[in-house]
Write a protein that holds these residues in place. Structure first.
Motif, short mmCIF file in Angstrom:
data_model
loop_
_atom_site.label_atom_id
_atom_site.label_comp_id
_atom_site.label_asym_id
_atom_site.label_seq_id
_atom_site.Cartn_x
_atom_site.Cartn_y
_atom_site.Cartn_z
N ASN A 19 0.86 -1.30 0.02
CA ASN A 19 0.00 0.15 0.06
C ASN A 19 0.86 1.39 -0.10
OD1 ASN A 19 -2.24 -1.60 -0.09
ND2 ASN A 19 -2.51 -1.59 2.49
N TRP A 20 2.05 1.09 0.57
CA TRP A 20 3.17 2.35 0.69
C TRP A 20 3.91 2.20 -0.54
CZ3 TRP A 20 2.50 6.71 3.79
CH2 TRP A 20 1.72 6.73 4.59
N GLU A 21 4.01 1.34 -1.10
CA GLU A 21 4.66 0.93 -2.52
C GLU A 21 6.16 0.82 -2.18
OE1 GLU A 21 4.09 4.43 -5.13
OE2 GLU A 21 2.23 3.87 -5.75
N CYS A 22 6.17 -0.03 -1.11
CA CYS A 22 7.54 -0.12 -0.51
C CYS A 22 8.04 -1.70 -1.09
CB CYS A 22 7.54 -0.53 0.92
SG CYS A 22 7.26 1.28 1.73
N ASN A 23 9.20 -1.68 -1.54
CA ASN A 23 9.71 -3.08 -2.06
C ASN A 23 10.43 -3.85 -0.80
OD1 ASN A 23 10.50 -5.10 -3.83
ND2 ASN A 23 12.40 -4.00 -4.24
N ILE A 24 9.94 -4.96 -0.81
CA ILE A 24 10.74 -5.79 0.35
C ILE A 24 11.81 -6.69 -0.52
CG2 ILE A 24 10.78 -7.78 1.62
CD1 ILE A 24 7.66 -7.58 2.28
N VAL A 25 13.23 -6.22 -0.19
CA VAL A 25 14.37 -6.61 -0.65
C VAL A 25 14.74 -7.97 -0.05
CG1 VAL A 25 16.93 -6.22 -0.83
CG2 VAL A 25 15.25 -4.41 -0.83
N PHE A 42 9.75 7.35 -0.03
CA PHE A 42 10.14 8.65 0.61
C PHE A 42 10.49 8.30 2.12
CE2 PHE A 42 6.97 9.35 -2.85
CZ PHE A 42 7.79 10.24 -3.65
N GLU A 43 11.49 8.79 2.55
CA GLU A 43 11.91 8.71 3.86
C GLU A 43 10.91 9.15 5.06
OE1 GLU A 43 14.68 7.38 6.83
OE2 GLU A 43 14.66 7.07 4.56
N GLU A 44 10.27 10.20 4.56
CA GLU A 44 9.07 10.73 5.52
C GLU A 44 7.86 9.93 5.61
OE1 GLU A 44 8.56 12.85 1.52
OE2 GLU A 44 10.11 12.21 2.95
N GLN A 45 7.72 8.85 5.04
CA GLN A 45 6.80 7.72 5.31
C GLN A 45 7.19 6.78 6.33
OE1 GLN A 45 6.58 6.01 1.27
NE2 GLN A 45 5.28 7.58 0.40
N LYS A 46 8.40 6.71 6.41
CA LYS A 46 8.98 5.55 7.67
C LYS A 46 8.01 5.62 8.80
CE LYS A 46 13.11 5.00 7.50
NZ LYS A 46 14.63 5.10 7.77
N PRO A 47 7.93 6.84 9.53
CA PRO A 47 7.28 6.83 11.03
C PRO A 47 5.80 6.34 10.62
CG PRO A 47 8.19 8.73 10.56
CD PRO A 47 8.29 8.10 9.39
N GLN A 48 4.95 6.59 9.68
CA GLN A 48 3.67 6.02 9.63
C GLN A 48 3.74 4.70 9.04
OE1 GLN A 48 0.87 7.48 10.05
NE2 GLN A 48 -0.36 5.69 9.67
N ILE A 49 4.62 4.35 8.21
CA ILE A 49 4.80 2.86 8.20
C ILE A 49 4.97 1.93 9.32
CG2 ILE A 49 5.87 1.04 6.71
CD1 ILE A 49 6.52 3.06 4.56
N ARG A 51 4.26 2.70 12.22
CA ARG A 51 3.07 2.83 13.21
C ARG A 51 1.81 1.81 12.51
NH1 ARG A 51 4.12 8.27 13.73
NH2 ARG A 51 2.87 8.67 11.83
N GLU A 52 1.77 1.44 11.24
CA GLU A 52 0.93 0.64 10.77
C GLU A 52 1.34 -0.76 11.06
OE1 GLU A 52 -0.56 1.45 6.83
OE2 GLU A 52 -0.99 3.23 6.95
N LEU A 53 2.55 -1.25 11.13
CA LEU A 53 2.92 -2.46 11.09
C LEU A 53 3.09 -2.88 12.54
CD1 LEU A 53 6.31 -2.22 8.90
CD2 LEU A 53 4.26 -3.68 8.38
N GLN A 54 3.16 -1.68 13.48
CA GLN A 54 3.03 -2.25 15.00
C GLN A 54 1.74 -2.61 15.48
OE1 GLN A 54 5.50 -1.30 17.90
NE2 GLN A 54 3.94 -2.96 18.11
N GLN A 55 0.57 -2.24 14.52
CA GLN A 55 -0.75 -2.65 14.70
C GLN A 55 -1.00 -4.15 14.06
OE1 GLN A 55 -2.71 -0.52 16.45
NE2 GLN A 55 -1.05 0.65 16.50
N VAL A 56 -0.30 -4.74 13.40
CA VAL A 56 -0.38 -6.23 12.95
C VAL A 56 -0.51 -6.92 13.99
CG1 VAL A 56 0.60 -7.87 11.66
CG2 VAL A 56 0.68 -5.66 10.57
N VAL A 57 -1.48 -8.09 14.04
CA VAL A 57 -1.50 -8.90 15.30
C VAL A 57 -0.33 -9.94 15.10
CG1 VAL A 57 -2.99 -11.11 16.06
CG2 VAL A 57 -4.10 -8.87 14.96
N GLY A 58 0.10 -9.85 16.28
CA GLY A 58 1.27 -10.74 16.37
C GLY A 58 2.83 -10.11 16.34
N ILE A 59 2.68 -8.98 16.21
CA ILE A 59 3.84 -7.97 15.93
C ILE A 59 4.08 -7.30 17.51
CG2 ILE A 59 5.25 -6.29 15.04
CD1 ILE A 59 4.52 -7.08 12.45
N TYR A 60 4.82 -7.42 18.13
CA TYR A 60 5.12 -7.01 19.73
C TYR A 60 5.95 -5.60 19.50
CZ TYR A 60 4.51 -11.64 20.70
OH TYR A 60 3.88 -13.13 20.87
N LYS A 61 6.98 -5.38 18.64
CA LYS A 61 7.41 -4.12 18.69
C LYS A 61 8.05 -3.80 17.19
CE LYS A 61 11.26 -1.43 20.83
NZ LYS A 61 12.48 -1.55 21.91
#
Length: 217
Positions: A19-25, A42-49, A51-61
């Motif tokens: 959704n953020w057009e990020c490529n997994i290397v 874009f580097e400024e997208q990193k904090p929001q990305i 935060r969204e990953l933190q909301q995924v069930v099973g991810i602690y930090k």
């Protein structure tokens, strides 16, 4: 990212990154944590990305790291190998050179760019590489003449095995025999030699030594 091992976890993570057009290397799992190497538009997208990953069930930090675990381990290994005075090299089961410290390269006169290339056939034969890979044998402190450099070296080697005991490579330690000889000479140069240490067979020599022991002339 410390996380729970559950079905669909990576899929949920991937969807956010898409959704953020990020490529997994690359992706690595190490000690209960998931590591992702990503290309962010874009580097400024990193904090929001994050935060969204933190909301995924099973991810602690979710936190940022600068090196993947495999790269960090590789750098640590290189540092250790560089500090070892003896030559150390490793090959895989196809005889491809995977690791080689500077000492080994100097002793064996290996050219730059030798990593990830087959070990020269004559050198592989001299170091008994194929015998180890085929038979799983090992040896220690064996004096071997290496034709490509024209001299003897002290060599220790053992096969590398996987979890089901298959031979998947070999590691070899090499010491130039001239270095060994110099070391022995230094260690023994100052050792006193007693009369009792001198070997003799003739009666005449026996009389000479007895005279010296008693202080006679």
């Amino acid at each position: 990212m410390p996380c729970t091992d559950r079905p669909g976890l990576l899929l949920d993570i991937s969807q956010i990154l898409v959704n953020w057009e990020c490529n997994i290397v690359s992706v690595e799992v190490d000690k209960g944590a998931l590591y992702l190497e990503c290309q962010i538009a874009f580097e400024e997208q990193k904090p929001q990305i994050m935060r969204e990953l933190q909301q995924v069930v099973g991810i602690y930090k979710v936190s940022e790291v600068f090196d993947m675990p495999s790269k960090e381990r590789a750098e640590q290994l290189e540092a250790v190998l560089a500090s070892v005075p003896d030559g150390v090299l490793a090959v895989n089961d196809s005889g491809i050179l995977k690791h080689c410290n500077k000492a080994a390269a100097n002793i064996l006169k290996l050219k730059e760019g030798s990593l990830e290339q087959p070990l020269p056939p004559d050198l592989a034969d001299s170091l008994l590489i194929w015998r180890m890979l085929n038979n799983g044998c090992s040896f220690r402190n064996k004096k071997i003449f290496i034709e490509s450099i024209g001299r003897y070296c002290m060599v220790s080697a053992r096969p590398l095995r996987n979890d089901i005991n298959e031979v998947v490579g070999a590691v070899v330690m090499i010491c130039d025999s001239r270095d060994v000889r110099e070391f022995v000479q230094k260690m023994t140069a100052s050792l006193p030699v007693a009369f009792m240490d001198i070997a003799f067979a003739s009666p005449a020599m026996k009389k000479v030594l007895e005279s010296l022991r008693s202080g006679g002339h």
